[in-house]
Design a protein around this motif. Sequence first.
Motif: not given
Length: 162
Positions: A138, A131-136, A126, A2-3, A6
């Motif tokens: 990353a 936020a979850d999609q951007l973390a995934e 953005r 987990t990042s 992001d």
Amino acid sequence: MTSHIDAIELLLRDHRSIEELVDRLDATDNPVETRHLFLQIVEQLAAHETAEHEVVFPAFRASLANPADDVLDRRIGEHEEMNELLAEMRTLAPDGYSFTKRASAFVLEVKEHFRREEETVFARMRHSFTADQLAELADRASVAKQHSPAFPDEHPVIKAQS
């Protein structure tokens, strides 16, 4: 995995790191340091472009409401121009006029490319991703960066589009 950041932050960190290196390249007159900085730039840019071409750009393209939107094609074209300049520089002596001239052009080109990418692609991402999609993204981009080619123009996506 987990990042804590992001995908946009990951790529922005790359931009700042590469910009710092190009500023140092632009400021030095030492051929040994010039060569060392050039190789660092090439390595970081290859990893950065791999993350963009394999993970981030495909996700961004899929999120576009208008399939005719050419913002990504323009950014990829800029990658190709920068990579051609780097390929030329790779064949030149770091203390020669030709290298210095191309390095000056590269410094300007990379900074302008980063500015445009941040204003067009990153700003729109953005708003398009959670936020979850951007973390995934990353997480996936970090993995892609670890498996990047040695030189940016050796990226299969870029070669396929040339």
